[in-house]
Design a protein around this motif. Structure first.
Motif, PDB file in Angstrom:
ATOM      1  N   ARG A 274       0.930  -1.340   0.123  1.00  0.00           N
ATOM      2  CA  ARG A 274      -0.020  -0.165   0.030  1.00  0.00           C
ATOM      3  C   ARG A 274       0.760   1.439   0.144  1.00  0.00           C
ATOM      4  NH1 ARG A 274      -1.742  -0.984   5.990  1.00  0.00           N
ATOM      5  NH2 ARG A 274       0.337  -0.295   6.999  1.00  0.00           N
ATOM      6  N   ALA A 275       0.114   2.232  -0.376  1.00  0.00           N
ATOM      7  CA  ALA A 275       0.859   3.750  -0.384  1.00  0.00           C
ATOM      8  C   ALA A 275      -0.312   4.662  -0.179  1.00  0.00           C
ATOM      9  CB  ALA A 275       1.588   4.021  -1.488  1.00  0.00           C
ATOM     10  N   SER A 276       0.118   5.962   0.341  1.00  0.00           N
ATOM     11  CA  SER A 276      -1.052   6.927   0.243  1.00  0.00           C
ATOM     12  C   SER A 276      -0.504   8.320   0.010  1.00  0.00           C
ATOM     13  CB  SER A 276      -1.542   7.069   1.875  1.00  0.00           C
ATOM     14  OG  SER A 276      -2.343   5.829   2.460  1.00  0.00           O
ATOM     15  N   VAL A 277      -1.358   8.899  -0.829  1.00  0.00           N
ATOM     16  CA  VAL A 277      -0.927  10.202  -1.232  1.00  0.00           C
ATOM     17  C   VAL A 277      -1.799  11.206  -0.683  1.00  0.00           C
ATOM     18  CG1 VAL A 277      -0.441  11.645  -3.283  1.00  0.00           C
ATOM     19  CG2 VAL A 277      -0.201   9.173  -3.563  1.00  0.00           C
ATOM     20  N   TYR A 278      -1.381  12.200   0.227  1.00  0.00           N
ATOM     21  CA  TYR A 278      -2.298  13.189   0.757  1.00  0.00           C
ATOM     22  C   TYR A 278      -2.076  14.430  -0.125  1.00  0.00           C
ATOM     23  CZ  TYR A 278      -2.636   9.969   4.459  1.00  0.00           C
ATOM     24  OH  TYR A 278      -2.954   8.857   5.296  1.00  0.00           O
TER      25      TYR A 278
ATOM     26  N   LYS B 178      -2.764  -6.140  -9.809  1.00  0.00           N
ATOM     27  CA  LYS B 178      -3.889  -5.291  -9.541  1.00  0.00           C
ATOM     28  C   LYS B 178      -3.487  -4.127  -8.662  1.00  0.00           C
ATOM     29  CE  LYS B 178      -6.758  -9.439  -9.820  1.00  0.00           C
ATOM     30  NZ  LYS B 178      -7.846 -10.283  -9.109  1.00  0.00           N
ATOM     31  N   LEU B 179      -4.250  -2.939  -9.064  1.00  0.00           N
ATOM     32  CA  LEU B 179      -4.257  -1.728  -8.174  1.00  0.00           C
ATOM     33  C   LEU B 179      -5.274  -1.166  -7.758  1.00  0.00           C
ATOM     34  CD1 LEU B 179      -1.064  -0.477 -10.131  1.00  0.00           C
ATOM     35  CD2 LEU B 179      -1.392  -0.453  -7.652  1.00  0.00           C
ATOM     36  N   ASP B 180      -5.968  -0.966  -6.601  1.00  0.00           N
ATOM     37  CA  ASP B 180      -7.178  -0.340  -6.247  1.00  0.00           C
ATOM     38  C   ASP B 180      -6.764   1.024  -5.599  1.00  0.00           C
ATOM     39  OD1 ASP B 180      -9.043  -2.475  -6.876  1.00  0.00           O
ATOM     40  OD2 ASP B 180      -7.929  -3.501  -5.302  1.00  0.00           O
ATOM     41  N   PHE B 181      -7.644   1.804  -5.960  1.00  0.00           N
ATOM     42  CA  PHE B 181      -7.611   3.243  -5.420  1.00  0.00           C
ATOM     43  C   PHE B 181      -8.728   3.799  -4.628  1.00  0.00           C
ATOM     44  CE2 PHE B 181      -5.258   2.609  -8.803  1.00  0.00           C
ATOM     45  CZ  PHE B 181      -3.929   3.683  -8.979  1.00  0.00           C
ATOM     46  N   ASP B 182      -8.701   4.298  -3.252  1.00  0.00           N
ATOM     47  CA  ASP B 182      -9.864   4.556  -2.486  1.00  0.00           C
ATOM     48  C   ASP B 182      -9.542   5.968  -2.163  1.00  0.00           C
ATOM     49  OD1 ASP B 182     -11.879   4.037  -0.531  1.00  0.00           O
ATOM     50  OD2 ASP B 182     -10.273   4.141   1.020  1.00  0.00           O
ATOM     51  N   PHE B 183     -10.535   6.651  -2.488  1.00  0.00           N
ATOM     52  CA  PHE B 183     -10.614   8.129  -1.897  1.00  0.00           C
ATOM     53  C   PHE B 183     -11.011   8.291  -0.645  1.00  0.00           C
ATOM     54  CE2 PHE B 183     -11.493   8.052  -6.613  1.00  0.00           C
ATOM     55  CZ  PHE B 183     -10.320   8.906  -7.082  1.00  0.00           C
ATOM     56  N   ASP B 184     -10.161   8.914   0.114  1.00  0.00           N
ATOM     57  CA  ASP B 184     -10.469   9.117   1.636  1.00  0.00           C
ATOM     58  C   ASP B 184     -10.800  10.671   1.825  1.00  0.00           C
ATOM     59  OD1 ASP B 184     -10.261   9.600   4.286  1.00  0.00           O
ATOM     60  OD2 ASP B 184      -8.326   8.412   4.609  1.00  0.00           O
ATOM     61  N   GLU B 185     -11.934  11.113   1.885  1.00  0.00           N
ATOM     62  CA  GLU B 185     -12.365  12.468   2.051  1.00  0.00           C
ATOM     63  C   GLU B 185     -12.010  13.046   3.435  1.00  0.00           C
ATOM     64  OE1 GLU B 185     -14.008  14.109  -0.556  1.00  0.00           O
ATOM     65  OE2 GLU B 185     -13.934  12.190  -1.733  1.00  0.00           O
ATOM     66  N   ALA B 186     -12.223  12.348   4.343  1.00  0.00           N
ATOM     67  CA  ALA B 186     -11.907  12.793   5.983  1.00  0.00           C
ATOM     68  C   ALA B 186     -10.268  13.252   5.814  1.00  0.00           C
ATOM     69  CB  ALA B 186     -12.222  11.713   6.642  1.00  0.00           C
ATOM     70  N   ASN B 187      -9.328  12.507   5.326  1.00  0.00           N
ATOM     71  CA  ASN B 187      -7.999  12.731   5.280  1.00  0.00           C
ATOM     72  C   ASN B 187      -7.309  13.352   4.202  1.00  0.00           C
ATOM     73  OD1 ASN B 187      -7.356  11.563   8.014  1.00  0.00           O
ATOM     74  ND2 ASN B 187      -8.184   9.731   7.157  1.00  0.00           N
TER      75      ASN B 187
ATOM     76  N   ALA C  52      -6.963  12.307   1.053  1.00  0.00           N
ATOM     77  CA  ALA C  52      -5.912  11.346   0.561  1.00  0.00           C
ATOM     78  C   ALA C  52      -6.534  10.315  -0.351  1.00  0.00           C
ATOM     79  CB  ALA C  52      -5.268  10.537   1.621  1.00  0.00           C
ATOM     80  N   VAL C  53      -5.575   9.759  -1.460  1.00  0.00           N
ATOM     81  CA  VAL C  53      -5.798   8.585  -2.069  1.00  0.00           C
ATOM     82  C   VAL C  53      -4.997   7.337  -1.348  1.00  0.00           C
ATOM     83  CG1 VAL C  53      -5.723   7.660  -4.588  1.00  0.00           C
ATOM     84  CG2 VAL C  53      -6.337  10.072  -4.133  1.00  0.00           C
ATOM     85  N   HIS C  54      -5.634   6.433  -1.286  1.00  0.00           N
ATOM     86  CA  HIS C  54      -4.859   4.978  -0.656  1.00  0.00           C
ATOM     87  C   HIS C  54      -4.927   4.163  -1.843  1.00  0.00           C
ATOM     88  CE1 HIS C  54      -5.274   7.020   3.377  1.00  0.00           C
ATOM     89  NE2 HIS C  54      -6.553   6.954   3.146  1.00  0.00           N
ATOM     90  N   ILE C  55      -3.711   3.485  -2.132  1.00  0.00           N
ATOM     91  CA  ILE C  55      -3.244   2.721  -3.121  1.00  0.00           C
ATOM     92  C   ILE C  55      -3.154   1.575  -2.658  1.00  0.00           C
ATOM     93  CG2 ILE C  55      -2.162   2.258  -5.213  1.00  0.00           C
ATOM     94  CD1 ILE C  55      -1.477   5.305  -4.873  1.00  0.00           C
ATOM     95  N   GLU C  56      -3.707   0.315  -3.062  1.00  0.00           N
ATOM     96  CA  GLU C  56      -3.265  -1.160  -2.711  1.00  0.00           C
ATOM     97  C   GLU C  56      -3.155  -1.830  -3.983  1.00  0.00           C
ATOM     98  OE1 GLU C  56      -5.123  -4.743  -0.589  1.00  0.00           O
ATOM     99  OE2 GLU C  56      -4.945  -2.936   0.855  1.00  0.00           O
TER     100      GLU C  56
END
Length: 161
Positions: free
Chosen positions: A31-35, A85-94, A96-100
């Motif tokens: 995983r990785a996250s982009v803020y 496979k790559l999945d992207f999750d939009f995290d409105e509260a923080n 950020a985009v979380h990538i797995e």
């Protein structure tokens, strides 16, 4: 304390000999996250970025990164990946985009580095495509989440890792 596998008794670097290992299915998730600023996240989520579908480009870049891992990391074995496979999750509260990312192989060595490279390259691509509107973005929390297969078996990141 265990020895680093990529160093011989004298400390010289070498590629690990995996010739005697069994071929097994091996899976790794990373995983990785982009803020970023909230407005940047909104543009990504709504597809309103002037460069087009940034997430689609980041996904393809991450897949390509996994395929090129042995060209980037000096002592990695080239692998015939069976799946990326790559999945992207939009995290409105923080904001950020979380990538797995998940990589699979039927081989003699694991795919942890390929999974880590996939999420890293995807995160860097998000940054590259969005830097014109948000240079303050940060890539954080790159790490292995889980690995399965091979002699060492199953490992999963715990809550305290």
């Amino acid at each position: 304390m265990s020895q680093f596998t990529h160093l011989d008794k004298t400390g010289a670097a070498h590629m690990v000999d995996v010739g005697g290992k069994d071929v097994t299915e091996r899976i790794a998730r990373a995983r990785a996250s982009v803020y970023m600023q909230a407005e940047t996240l909104r543009l990504l989520r709504e597809g309103g970025h002037k460069k087009g579908d940034v997430i689609a480009v980041a996904r393809v870049a991450g897949i390509q990164g996994a395929k090129k891992c042995s060209d980037l990391i000096p002592l990695c074995h080239p692998l015939m990946l069976t799946s990326v496979k790559l999945d992207f999750d939009f995290d409105e509260a923080n904001s950020a985009v979380h990538i797995e990312g998940q990589c699979k192989v039927a081989g003699k060595t694991g795919v942890e580095m390929e999974a880590l490279t996939a999420v890293s390259v995807a995160a860097l691509t998000l940054y590259d495509m969005c830097k014109a509107v948000d240079r303050g973005m940060e890539i954080r929390n790159i790490g292995l989440v889980e690995k399965l297969g091979g002699k060492s078996g199953h490992w999963q990141r715990g809550e305290t890792d």
